[in-house]
Design a protein around this motif. Sequence first.
Motif, PDB file in Angstrom:
ATOM      1  N   ASN A 184       0.831  -1.202   0.000  1.00 14.53           N
ATOM      2  CA  ASN A 184       0.000   0.000   0.000  1.00 14.53           C
ATOM      3  C   ASN A 184       0.868   1.255   0.000  1.00 14.53           C
ATOM      4  OD1 ASN A 184      -2.340  -1.505   0.075  1.00 14.53           O
ATOM      5  ND2 ASN A 184      -2.736  -1.148   2.228  1.00 14.53           N
ATOM      6  N   HIS A 185       1.901   1.221   0.826  1.00 16.20           N
ATOM      7  CA  HIS A 185       2.800   2.368   0.924  1.00 16.20           C
ATOM      8  C   HIS A 185       3.514   2.629  -0.401  1.00 16.20           C
ATOM      9  CE1 HIS A 185       5.994   5.062   2.199  1.00 16.20           C
ATOM     10  NE2 HIS A 185       6.846   4.222   1.641  1.00 16.20           N
ATOM     11  N   TRP A 186       4.233   1.629  -0.889  1.00 16.09           N
ATOM     12  CA  TRP A 186       5.029   1.825  -2.103  1.00 16.09           C
ATOM     13  C   TRP A 186       4.149   2.040  -3.327  1.00 16.09           C
ATOM     14  CZ3 TRP A 186       9.837   3.178  -1.873  1.00 16.09           C
ATOM     15  CH2 TRP A 186      10.600   2.811  -0.772  1.00 16.09           C
ATOM     16  N   GLY A 187       3.022   1.356  -3.389  1.00 16.26           N
ATOM     17  CA  GLY A 187       2.130   1.499  -4.538  1.00 16.26           C
ATOM     18  C   GLY A 187       1.470   2.866  -4.616  1.00 16.26           C
ATOM     19  N   GLY A 188       1.359   3.541  -3.481  1.00 13.10           N
ATOM     20  CA  GLY A 188       0.727   4.854  -3.457  1.00 13.10           C
ATOM     21  C   GLY A 188       1.696   6.008  -3.545  1.00 13.10           C
TER      22      GLY A 188
ATOM     23  N   ILE B  11      11.066   2.704  -6.111  1.00 12.03           N
ATOM     24  CA  ILE B  11       9.691   2.266  -5.872  1.00 12.03           C
ATOM     25  C   ILE B  11       9.424   0.952  -6.593  1.00 12.03           C
ATOM     26  CG2 ILE B  11       7.265   2.825  -6.329  1.00 12.03           C
ATOM     27  CD1 ILE B  11       8.108   5.815  -5.892  1.00 12.03           C
ATOM     28  N   ASN B  12       9.826   0.880  -7.847  1.00 11.48           N
ATOM     29  CA  ASN B  12       9.600  -0.335  -8.624  1.00 11.48           C
ATOM     30  C   ASN B  12      10.332  -1.539  -8.039  1.00 11.48           C
ATOM     31  OD1 ASN B  12       7.837   0.848 -10.456  1.00 11.48           O
ATOM     32  ND2 ASN B  12       9.478   1.464 -11.824  1.00 11.48           N
ATOM     33  N   LYS B  13      11.545  -1.326  -7.563  1.00 10.88           N
ATOM     34  CA  LYS B  13      12.304  -2.417  -6.933  1.00 10.88           C
ATOM     35  C   LYS B  13      11.605  -2.902  -5.667  1.00 10.88           C
ATOM     36  CE  LYS B  13      16.882  -1.370  -8.717  1.00 10.88           C
ATOM     37  NZ  LYS B  13      18.254  -0.948  -8.407  1.00 10.88           N
ATOM     38  N   ALA B  14      11.097  -1.966  -4.891  1.00 12.27           N
ATOM     39  CA  ALA B  14      10.395  -2.340  -3.654  1.00 12.27           C
ATOM     40  C   ALA B  14       9.129  -3.133  -3.983  1.00 12.27           C
ATOM     41  CB  ALA B  14      10.043  -1.089  -2.852  1.00 12.27           C
TER      42      ALA B  14
ATOM     43  N   LEU C 194      -5.185   0.330   5.468  1.00  9.98           N
ATOM     44  CA  LEU C 194      -4.161   1.233   5.992  1.00  9.98           C
ATOM     45  C   LEU C 194      -3.379   1.889   4.871  1.00  9.98           C
ATOM     46  CD1 LEU C 194      -2.605  -0.725   8.967  1.00  9.98           C
ATOM     47  CD2 LEU C 194      -4.229   1.141   9.070  1.00  9.98           C
ATOM     48  N   PHE C 195      -3.257   3.164   4.953  1.00 13.12           N
ATOM     49  CA  PHE C 195      -2.363   3.953   4.109  1.00 13.12           C
ATOM     50  C   PHE C 195      -2.629   5.406   4.351  1.00 13.12           C
ATOM     51  CE2 PHE C 195       0.691   4.773   1.052  1.00 13.12           C
ATOM     52  CZ  PHE C 195       0.275   5.819   0.265  1.00 13.12           C
TER      53      PHE C 195
ATOM     54  N   CYS D 273       4.210  -7.428  -4.968  1.00 11.70           N
ATOM     55  CA  CYS D 273       2.905  -6.778  -4.862  1.00 11.70           C
ATOM     56  C   CYS D 273       1.972  -7.169  -6.007  1.00 11.70           C
ATOM     57  CB  CYS D 273       3.076  -5.257  -4.810  1.00 11.70           C
ATOM     58  SG  CYS D 273       3.988  -4.703  -3.338  1.00 11.70           S
ATOM     59  N   ASP D 274       2.552  -7.582  -7.122  1.00 10.48           N
ATOM     60  CA  ASP D 274       1.732  -7.973  -8.266  1.00 10.48           C
ATOM     61  C   ASP D 274       0.935  -9.255  -8.001  1.00 10.48           C
ATOM     62  OD1 ASP D 274       4.222  -9.314  -8.259  1.00 10.48           O
ATOM     63  OD2 ASP D 274       4.040  -9.792 -10.385  1.00 10.48           O
TER      64      ASP D 274
END
Length: 103
Positions: A47-51, A63-66, A102-103, A72-73
């Motif tokens: 949620n964190h990295w995707g947002g 971000i993409n590496k995380a 949560l986010f 997440c996919d």
Amino acid sequence: MLKKIITLSTLLVSPLVVADDSAEVKALKKDMPQDVAEIISRTVDCNHWGGEEPSNKARAEQINKALEKLRCDVLEKDQAVIAKNYQNNYEVKVRIQKAKELF
């Protein structure tokens, strides 16, 4: 004075981010089986990295590496497996749902 104004305005417009080690996340993971605690952590982190909006190319790569490292996919698929494994455990379902929010 200007620094305080900028800091305050940043706080007011930034989305709420809940760190994986926050009290709220720790409470969700408390007394849960290891696989459930892990899916809760992944959910919050995804949620964190995707947002997060990348501010430059380097940040976009970070971000993409995380997102890739956290897988997440396939998070929804993994959540479904956990839900099936604990289909008779209402508390597991509730806590995973709360992690999604949560986010």
